[in-house]
Design a protein around this motif. Structure first.
Motif, mmCIF file in Angstrom:
data_model
loop_
_atom_site.group_PDB
_atom_site.id
_atom_site.type_symbol
_atom_site.label_atom_id
_atom_site.label_comp_id
_atom_site.label_asym_id
_atom_site.label_seq_id
_atom_site.Cartn_x
_atom_site.Cartn_y
_atom_site.Cartn_z
ATOM 1 N N LEU A 33 11.359 25.801 30.337
ATOM 2 C CA LEU A 33 12.630 26.246 29.755
ATOM 3 C C LEU A 33 12.466 27.607 29.083
ATOM 4 O O LEU A 33 13.346 28.470 29.186
ATOM 5 N N ALA A 34 11.343 27.797 28.396
ATOM 6 C CA ALA A 34 11.081 29.089 27.742
ATOM 7 C C ALA A 34 10.974 30.197 28.779
ATOM 8 O O ALA A 34 11.486 31.300 28.579
ATOM 9 N N SER A 37 14.411 31.055 29.973
ATOM 10 C CA SER A 37 15.101 31.795 28.906
ATOM 11 C C SER A 37 14.572 33.222 28.808
ATOM 12 O O SER A 37 15.337 34.160 28.594
ATOM 13 N N GLU A 42 17.273 35.429 27.068
ATOM 14 C CA GLU A 42 17.850 34.575 26.014
ATOM 15 C C GLU A 42 16.773 34.347 24.960
ATOM 16 O O GLU A 42 16.076 33.333 24.957
ATOM 17 N N GLU A 44 16.629 33.733 21.698
ATOM 18 C CA GLU A 44 16.630 32.596 20.768
ATOM 19 C C GLU A 44 16.193 31.303 21.471
ATOM 20 O O GLU A 44 15.383 30.543 20.938
ATOM 21 N N LYS A 45 16.714 31.082 22.673
ATOM 22 C CA LYS A 45 16.323 29.892 23.441
ATOM 23 C C LYS A 45 14.840 29.933 23.780
ATOM 24 O O LYS A 45 14.144 28.925 23.722
ATOM 25 N N LYS A 46 14.370 31.108 24.167
ATOM 26 C CA LYS A 46 12.951 31.278 24.498
ATOM 27 C C LYS A 46 12.103 30.902 23.293
ATOM 28 O O LYS A 46 11.170 30.109 23.389
ATOM 29 N N ASN A 47 12.453 31.443 22.150
ATOM 30 C CA ASN A 47 11.713 31.193 20.919
ATOM 31 C C ASN A 47 11.716 29.705 20.565
ATOM 32 O O ASN A 47 10.673 29.125 20.252
ATOM 33 N N THR A 48 12.874 29.081 20.647
ATOM 34 C CA THR A 48 12.999 27.653 20.319
ATOM 35 C C THR A 48 12.122 26.800 21.232
ATOM 36 O O THR A 48 11.409 25.911 20.765
ATOM 37 N N ASN A 49 12.156 27.073 22.525
ATOM 38 C CA ASN A 49 11.384 26.266 23.469
ATOM 39 C C ASN A 49 9.884 26.499 23.346
ATOM 40 O O ASN A 49 9.100 25.559 23.457
ATOM 41 N N LYS A 52 8.805 24.528 20.402
ATOM 42 C CA LYS A 52 8.717 23.094 20.721
ATOM 43 C C LYS A 52 7.406 22.800 21.449
ATOM 44 O O LYS A 52 6.743 21.798 21.168
#
Length: 130
Positions: A33-34, A37, A42, A44-49, A52
């Motif tokens: 997913l990262a 992203s 993307e 923010e999505k990259k960072n979040t994934n 995780k």
């Protein structure tokens, strides 16, 4: 039964070995997913994934049984993977994500073999033949 209830039940009834396998699979999922992203810019999505995936690696490190000699070989690899994810995040480097995904997949595949061998020993040789 809802998907969430099924997933909760799967985690609650899983053996420690199966939980470890779930962690590896989750880490791979978040790295993929990262990567997507990152390719789509993307941030923010990259960072979040990536975070995780890092959390899962931290969990693997914290829960590792230090009584086994192999732990002393695995721990530095987990630490390396964790820090490579930080680097991938700061440099937006897809190649580093691919590297960590490959390492995680190797751990997962090896772990699957350990689970199968353990089950075969516990339940007799032919019990798992499909």
């Amino acid at each position: 039964m809802s998907i969430q209830a099924y997933q909760n039940n799967s985690v609650e009834t899983a053996s420690p070995g199966e939980l470890t396998l779930m962690l590896y699979n989750g880490c791979i999922k978040f790295i993929k997913l990262a990567r997507t992203s990152m390719e789509n810019n993307e941030i923010e999505k990259k960072n979040t994934n990536i975070q995780k995936a890092q959390n899962i690696i931290q969990e693997l490190m914290v829960t590792m049984n230090q009584e086994y000699a192999i732990s002393k070989q695995i721990m530095p690899l987990y630490d390396y993977m964790y820090h490579r994810l930080i680097e991938a995040n700061t440099k937006n480097d897809v190649a580093i994500l691919d590297e960590v995904q490959g390492l995680t997949e190797e751990f997962r595949d090896t772990w699957k073999q350990v689970i199968l061998k353990t089950r075969q020993q516990q339940h007799g040789k032919g019990a798992l033949a499909k």
